[in-house]
Write an enzyme that holds these catalytic residues in place. Structure first.
Site, PDB file in Angstrom:
ATOM      1  N   CYS A  40       1.061  -1.236  -0.003  1.00 15.59           N
ATOM      2  CA  CYS A  40       0.087   0.028   0.015  1.00 15.59           C
ATOM      3  C   CYS A  40       1.015   1.303  -0.012  1.00 15.59           C
ATOM      4  O   CYS A  40       0.447   2.231  -0.797  1.00 15.59           O
ATOM      5  CB  CYS A  40      -0.945   0.113   1.241  1.00 15.59           C
ATOM      6  SG  CYS A  40      -2.233  -1.254   1.268  1.00 15.59           S
ATOM      7  N   PHE A  41       1.747   1.520   0.843  1.00 11.76           N
ATOM      8  CA  PHE A  41       2.465   2.772   1.202  1.00 11.76           C
ATOM      9  C   PHE A  41       2.947   3.479  -0.299  1.00 11.76           C
ATOM     10  O   PHE A  41       2.655   4.229  -0.500  1.00 11.76           O
ATOM     11  CB  PHE A  41       3.454   2.733   2.345  1.00 11.76           C
ATOM     12  CG  PHE A  41       2.908   2.449   3.586  1.00 11.76           C
ATOM     13  CD1 PHE A  41       1.432   2.629   4.062  1.00 11.76           C
ATOM     14  CD2 PHE A  41       3.734   2.488   4.836  1.00 11.76           C
ATOM     15  CE1 PHE A  41       0.895   2.450   5.085  1.00 11.76           C
ATOM     16  CE2 PHE A  41       3.206   2.593   6.079  1.00 11.76           C
ATOM     17  CZ  PHE A  41       1.712   2.527   6.152  1.00 11.76           C
TER      18      PHE A  41
END
Length: 480
Positions: free
Chosen positions: A278-279
């Site tokens: 995600c990040f």
């Protein structure tokens, strides 16, 4: 409970890290809701129906086994599930584009659009479509256009319900969420759809933790949440380098600033860098979004978070090389940990593969031990991230071990890449005795007892620690 007794029927397209745990929790908390999890991958579905689930997450196995076959079902019958269910979650992979416009930054929405087109094709009545994948702002608008283009005048309401799960604690996050965010159209039918999904979550989530917004706010909130969390990690990682140069200790600095209630202590643990699905993906998505609106200064601000993360991984590898007399050619280096964080088998964007790539470029020999990551996944990652030196085969330069002591035997150095709890309890004296001398240990997660390691005889390097700095105290400074 017979099929006619279920008050609501939910389908989730995508049986991955988000879809599986989320649907298992809904089924567990909502016995009056029938839940189908469907996927085009028969091997993935077979494992969800087996004793060995396709992903590792604490508490997931127990949850699935309690409700599987009762009100939770896994299958490849996607079209049948779409027809049967009134609420359809879409939780398909949306990786960063590797081609065309926006390559390297924009989200690739191919899988999402294919899912939407299939829903429009096979749906037999009105449906509520729920975005569970992380998507760019205004994707819901585009997807509704695709859905409403059906020639049978079937109505679709599109909601945004982003996940805020941390791998390793996903089941706890689902059981006791900080908030559940649901975004929908401001029309009467849009708000009715929102309330239908609210009623599902109200089975176990307090009303004051269920936030409803418009679609665009919900979509953007997910990107911004991950960007802010990643920003904190890159911020403390940037300070870790300054600590190493100046004689400060990054853990002491983090503890000191974390006492400030305006800052707080979360996400202030320096490390070799963040990973996960995600990040980085979401920040790059945010960068591309800002560029699309002509907000170039804002785009560069957020892009710097990713740059610092890349820098942290590179400098960790370079520190290893410099410490080992500027040559690691032919030297065996043991990497402890390959998952991007503890308590998960997920390796997406793991720091380990990037550090390994830098070490292999210097002709090191790599051994890897991880308690949860499978051999096939490691091989796949080295190929996907192009970590092997051109012309080299995996088996000729990387060895994956099932025993940490075997992985370390004969090694010149150990690098701790994942913060698995078991790494704290190893017999490092035994490891030291089996290694080449001088024996180095590089703690990329700040989980080891460094004084104990120094006493054993290790050459120790740790992120953000002042080991080897000339000015460690005022007496040193005066003596100069």
């Amino acid at each position: 409970m017979s099929t006619t007794d279920f008050k609501t029927k939910i389908c989730c397209i995508g049986a991955g890290y988000v879809g599986g745990p989320t649907m298992a929790t809904i089924a567990l908390k909502c016995p009056d809701v029938k839940v189908h999890v469907v996927d085009i991958n028969p091997k993935q579905i077979a494992r969800w129906n087996s004793e060995s689930l396709p992903i590792y997450e604490p508490g997931l196995d127990e949850a699935v086994k309690k409700v599987r076959g009762k009100n939770l079902f896994f299958s490849t019958q996607i079209d049948d599930a779409i027809r049967e269910c009134e609420i359809i979650f879409v939780s398909v992979n949306t990786p960063t584009k590797t081609y065309g416009v926006g390559a390297g930054r924009a989200a690739d929405l191919k899988n999402w659009e294919l899912a939407a087109r299939n829903i429009a094709k096979v749906a037999n009545g009105p449906k509520i479509i729920v975005e569970k994948s992380t998507l760019p702002v205004r994707t819901a608008h585009s997807m509704r256009k695709v859905l409403m283009a059906n020639d049978r005048k079937i109505n679709f309401e599109v909601l945004s319900n982003p996940e805020f799960l941390a791998e390793g604690t996903a089941m706890d996050d689902l059981d006791m969420p900080d908030r559940v965010l649901i975004g929908g159209m401001t029309t009467k039918s849009g708000q009715e759809a929102v309330q239908k999904l609210v009623k599902v979550y109200e089975h176990w989530v307090p009303k004051d933790r269920i936030i409803t917004t418009n679609l665009w706010s919900s979509e953007l909130s997910k990107l911004v949440a991950n960007a802010f969390l990643a920003q904190r990690i890159s911020s403390i990682n940037s300070i870790s380098e300054l600590c190493e140069a100046s004689g400060a200790d990054v853990q002491e600095v983090g503890r000191a600033i974390g006492k400030d209630q305006r800052i707080g202590k979360r996400f202030l643990n320096a490390s070799v860098g963040f990973g996960g699905s995600c990040f980085q993906k979401d920040i790059l998505n945010l960068v591309y979004l800002c560029e699309s609106f002509g907000l170039l200064e804002i785009a560069e601000y957020w892009n710097q978070v990713v740059k610092i993360n890349d820098h942290q991984k590179l400098r960790f590898a370079r520190k290893m090389i410099r410490s080992m007399f500027n040559t690691i050619s032919g030297k065996k280096i043991a990497l402890l940990g390959f998952a991007f964080k503890k308590d998960t088998g997920d390796t997406r964007e793991t720091a380990s593969v990037y550090v390994a790539k830098h070490l292999l470029a210097e002709r090191a020999k790599i051994t890897i031990y991880d308690p949860k990551v499978e051999y096939s996944q490691i091989v796949s990652d080295f190929d996907y991230y192009k970590a092997l030196t051109p012309g080299k085969e995996f088996k000729s330069c990387v060895d994956v071990c099932k025993d940490p002591y075997k992985a370390v035997e004969g090694a010149h150095a150990i690098a701790v890449m994942t913060e698995w709890d078991e790494f704290k309890d190893y017999d490092y004296k035994k490891m030291y005795d089996s290694m080449a001398k001088p024996a180095f240990i590089f703690d990329g997660r700040l989980i080891l007892d460094h004084k104990k390691l120094l006493d054993i005889g290790f050459e120790v390097y740790a992120i953000g620690k002042p080991y080897g700095v000339k000015y460690q105290n005022m007496d040193d400074l005066k003596a100069d």
